[in-house]
Structure formats: C-alpha cells, structure tokens
Scaffold this active site. Structure first.
Site, PDB file in Angstrom:
ATOM      1  CE  LYS A 274       0.920   1.536   4.402  1.00 24.17           C
ATOM      2  NZ  LYS A 274       1.676   2.305   4.698  1.00 24.17           N
TER       3      LYS A 274
ATOM      4  CB  ALA B 178      11.820  -1.909   7.432  1.00 25.86           C
ATOM      5  N   GLY B 179       9.953  -0.880   4.404  1.00 27.21           N
ATOM      6  CA  GLY B 179       9.737   0.348   3.598  1.00 27.21           C
ATOM      7  C   GLY B 179       8.619   1.301   3.711  1.00 27.21           C
TER       8      GLY B 179
ATOM      9  CG  ASP C   1      -0.570  -0.091   8.267  1.00 29.68           C
ATOM     10  OD1 ASP C   1      -1.179   0.562   8.446  1.00 29.68           O
ATOM     11  OD2 ASP C   1       0.559   0.004   7.832  1.00 29.68           O
TER      12      ASP C   1
ATOM     13  N   GLY D 267       4.683  -6.643   5.881  1.00 25.43           N
ATOM     14  CA  GLY D 267       4.561  -7.627   6.757  1.00 25.43           C
ATOM     15  C   GLY D 267       2.989  -7.608   7.091  1.00 25.43           C
ATOM     16  CB  SER D 268       0.198  -5.203   7.140  1.00 22.54           C
ATOM     17  OG  SER D 268       0.628  -4.479   8.143  1.00 22.54           O
TER      18      SER D 268
HETATM   19  P1  ATP Z   1       3.962  -0.289   7.786  1.00 20.37           P
HETATM   20  O1  ATP Z   1       4.145   0.417   6.534  1.00 20.37           O
HETATM   21  O2  ATP Z   1       2.736  -1.290   7.929  1.00 20.37           O
HETATM   22  O3  ATP Z   1       4.340   0.507   8.970  1.00 20.37           O
HETATM   23  P2  ATP Z   1       6.784  -1.497   6.896  1.00 20.37           P
HETATM   24  O4  ATP Z   1       6.214  -1.547   5.602  1.00 20.37           O
HETATM   25  O5  ATP Z   1       7.459  -0.143   7.128  1.00 20.37           O
HETATM   26  O6  ATP Z   1       5.356  -1.308   7.787  1.00 20.37           O
HETATM   27  P3  ATP Z   1       7.268  -4.217   7.225  1.00 20.37           P
HETATM   28  O7  ATP Z   1       7.838  -4.468   5.965  1.00 20.37           O
HETATM   29  O8  ATP Z   1       5.879  -4.376   7.468  1.00 20.37           O
HETATM   30  O9  ATP Z   1       7.475  -2.397   7.492  1.00 20.37           O
HETATM   31  O10 ATP Z   1       8.603  -4.691   8.240  1.00 20.37           O
HETATM   32  C1  ATP Z   1       8.597  -3.803   9.640  1.00 20.37           C
HETATM   33  C2  ATP Z   1       9.184  -5.017  10.591  1.00 20.37           C
HETATM   34  O11 ATP Z   1       8.335  -5.776  10.837  1.00 20.37           O
HETATM   35  C3  ATP Z   1      10.751  -5.343   9.757  1.00 20.37           C
HETATM   36  O12 ATP Z   1      11.710  -4.782   9.904  1.00 20.37           O
HETATM   37  C4  ATP Z   1      10.711  -6.931  10.362  1.00 20.37           C
HETATM   38  O13 ATP Z   1      11.544  -6.949  11.329  1.00 20.37           O
HETATM   39  C5  ATP Z   1       9.214  -7.061  11.014  1.00 20.37           C
HETATM   40  N1  ATP Z   1       8.547  -8.331  10.229  1.00 20.37           N
HETATM   41  C6  ATP Z   1       7.652  -9.205  10.760  1.00 20.37           C
HETATM   42  N2  ATP Z   1       6.850  -9.949  10.050  1.00 20.37           N
HETATM   43  C7  ATP Z   1       7.538  -9.664   8.872  1.00 20.37           C
HETATM   44  C8  ATP Z   1       7.086  -9.922   7.267  1.00 20.37           C
HETATM   45  N3  ATP Z   1       6.096 -11.001   7.218  1.00 20.37           N
HETATM   46  N4  ATP Z   1       7.547  -9.417   6.394  1.00 20.37           N
HETATM   47  C9  ATP Z   1       8.400  -8.145   6.754  1.00 20.37           C
HETATM   48  N5  ATP Z   1       8.919  -7.868   7.869  1.00 20.37           N
HETATM   49  C10 ATP Z   1       8.354  -8.413   8.664  1.00 20.37           C
END
Ligand code: ATP
Length: 331
Positions: free
Chosen positions: A23, A118-119, A158, A124-125
């Site tokens: 998203k 973590a982008g 999310d 992860g969601s």
């Molecule tokens: P959001 O936009 O929902 O805040 P994000 O996209 O910034 O999240 P994610 O890719 O969801 O970040 O990852 C955040 C952290 O969650 C990662 O650094 C990792 O340690 C942990 N994590 C747990 N499960 C997962 C997964 N299935 N995929 C990626 N990261 C995961």
C-alpha cells in the site's frame, strides 16, 4: 493436482497460495497520541501492484508434533531481513487464527517477498492478511469475513486494509475502513531505499518534532486528523494531476529528519516530471505519481540514474486486497 481458487474443496487440501498487495498512503494525517499509545489517524490507503505471496502448507507429521508449530521460510532479494520466528507477522496471524478457531494450527508458511521490507508499504501486514486467508482455507474453517477483519485489526493497524485492498479511508488507528472511490488507474513509481525505517521510531520522531517545533507541549495542540476533501474529489475524478498535488504525509518531516538523504530522492523525482511525490507511510520508500504508464517508465529510469535510491519500481493502483491464487490437493 492443482485446482483453481474457490472451487477447490477444502478437505484434503495440502497447500494454498494467497497474494496480497503493498500500500501507499496517499494521505496520512497524524493526530495526537491516544491513551493506548497509538496515534489517531485519518489516512487514505491505496493498494498497488507490488505483491507478496504466502503459501500455507500442511506440515508433515514428523514436523508438527508440537501443537501450534508454525514454520516460516522466506524467498526474495530482501529475505534475510525478514524474521522467521514467532515475530513474523504471518506466523502471528496463523497462530491467532488457530487459537480463535480451536484448531492445532501446525503449518508451513512460505513467503515469496517482493514488497520492500520496513519500507512503509505494509509488507508485513500484507503477509499477515495473506496468512489469515491461506490458513483459513487450508484448515477448512470458512471464517466469516467480519471475523477475519477483527483478527486482522488485532494483528496490526494496516492488516485490515491489506485484506480489503482498493482504496479506503482508515480512521481510528487506521483499522476502521471506509471505501474511497477512484475514477481511474493511477501510475506509480516507488523509489526503494537501502535499509528500512522503524515505524515506531518514525512516530516517535514525529512526536519529538511536534514538541520542539510547536514549543512546549506540541502534541496537545495537534488537530484531529481529517481526510482532505480536495484529495477525495481528485481520486473520485481519476485526475492524476490533482491527486499528485494533494498527496500529503504528516510523517514525512520525521522520515526526512531520520533519513535526510530522502530529500534528494524526492527532488530527483519531482525534477524528472512526477505529478506528485511523498514518502510512503513511515518510509523510507518514496512514491511518485506519473501521468501514464510510459511516463512512469521514464520516471523510474531517471530515478535509478539519479543514484538517489537502490531501485525504482513501477506499479499501478488500485488493486484488490489479499486473493486466493491456488489451492493444491494432497496426493
Ligand atoms: P508499515 O508500512 O505497515 O508500517 P513497513 O512496510 O514499514 O510497515 P514491514 O515491511 O511490515 O514494514 O516490516 C517492519 C518490520 O516488521 C521488519 O523490520 C521486520 O522486522 C518485521 N516483520 C515481521 N514480519 C514481517 C514480514 N512478514 N515481512 C516483513 N517484515 C516483517
């Protein structure tokens, strides 16, 4: 034997694959911190065509001796950054669903990861939403949609949107969703950064900047977050130029404070003709809107040549939320 989606019978099913999208928040209005520690949000989520795929398979009897065993494997360029223990959001989703349904819950989840980790794109969601659907199917539970959405909200703010997809206004902490109409396909370029940003760290920095910039207790003065009417009108009209002008992210100053180099990425995209640019969610991925697919391709090339990002990915939105791709029966 491989059978196609919903027509395949659940009994005897040995593996199920679900795809879930990334998203971008085309608006992210952040209010004050609530008593429960979450921030009040008004955010317009928009699902785009970068996907993770989660395959849930029955664990062989030898591996599933322990009740509730979830085995996680991950493939893809960023696989090493994804936890493979109980902290993985997909594992948490499987465990929560099993507990709620009263089933043993032993499962192997393989995540084919394409969403930046973590982008700020809710990778992860997406995996959690995909795991909920995949396990529901694998275990033949037929959980009502409303219950899946409740479980999703327990897993993370999310996750409900990752199930639903499309474009939606998220209120509360982002988990209460109302569909938003979009009048056409939007063409995006995502500049992927080296390394991620921690979402809690970005919110903490947002609070810190508000205290410093606002003087005194800046948080107390934060207005209630609201969706911008001009953005909603632009989306409804499918007017990419107006959407580009209305993109807004209250977390952007915090992401830029923690990662100053992102300013150069945003500048490079704007100079290359983007209709609008913003940090995606908590960053560090930067999102750029283009007029059409061709313009998006040119923009991606220019961003990669600028040397201000690790890679530039084109994608379109909106796309659906988590969908069942395939179910394979046990032999
Ligand atoms: P959001 O936009 O929902 O805040 P994000 O996209 O910034 O999240 P994610 O890719 O969801 O970040 O990852 C955040 C952290 O969650 C990662 O650094 C990792 O340690 C942990 N994590 C747990 N499960 C997962 C997964 N299935 N995929 C990626 N990261 C995961």
């Amino acid at each position: 034997m491989s059978a196609d989606r919903a027509t395949a019978p659940a009994p005897g099913t040995a593996s199920v694959t679900v795809r879930a999208p990334a998203k971008v928040n085309v608006q992210l209005a952040v209010g004050g911190r609530r008593a429960d520690g979450f921030h009040a949000l008004a955010t317009v989520f928009h699902a785009v065509s970068l996907y993770d795929e989660v395959t849930a398979s029955t664990l062989p009897a030898s591996a599933s001796g322990e009740q509730g065993t979830v085995r996680i494997t991950v493939s893809g360029a960023d696989a090493a950054q994804v936890p493979t223990d109980g902290d993985n959001l997909a594992a948490r989703a499987a465990t929560l669903l099993a507990r709620r349904a009263g089933v043993p819950g032993a499962v192997h989840l393989h995540i084919a990861k394409d969403i930046p980790v973590a982008g700020g794109m809710a990778g992860g969601s997406a995996d959690a939403a995909a795991a909920l659907l995949a396990c529901d199917r694998l275990w033949g539970l037929d959980t009502p949609r409303a219950t899946l959405l409740e479980l999703a909200a327990e897993l993370g703010s999310d996750v409900p949107f990752s199930l639903v997809g499309g474009t939606a206004l998220g209120t509360g902490r982002g988990e209460r969703l109302t569909p938003v109409e979009v009048g056409g396909t939007l063409h995006w370029v995502f500049a992927v950064a080296d390394g991620g940003l921690s979402t809690p760290a970005v919110y903490a920095e947002c609070d810190r900047l508000r205290r410093t910039d606002g003087g005194g207790d800046g948080e107390a003065d934060v207005p209630a977050p609201e969706a911008a009417p001009e953005l909603l009108a632009a989306l409804r009209a499918g007017d990419a130029k107006a959407v580009g002008a209305a993109l807004a992210n209250d977390l952007q100053p915090a992401a830029l404070s923690l990662r100053p180099a992102l300013a150069a990425t945003l500048r490079a995209g704007r100079e290359a003709g983007a209709l609008g640019a913003l940090v995606s969610g908590s960053g560090p991925t930067c999102a750029f809107l283009a007029e059409d697919a061709e313009a998006a391709g040119r923009l991606a090339t220019a961003l990669e040549a600028s040397g201000t990002c690790r890679a530039a990915r084109t994608a379109t939105g909106e796309v659906p939320g988590a969908v069942l791709l395939a179910a394979a029966d046990s032999p």
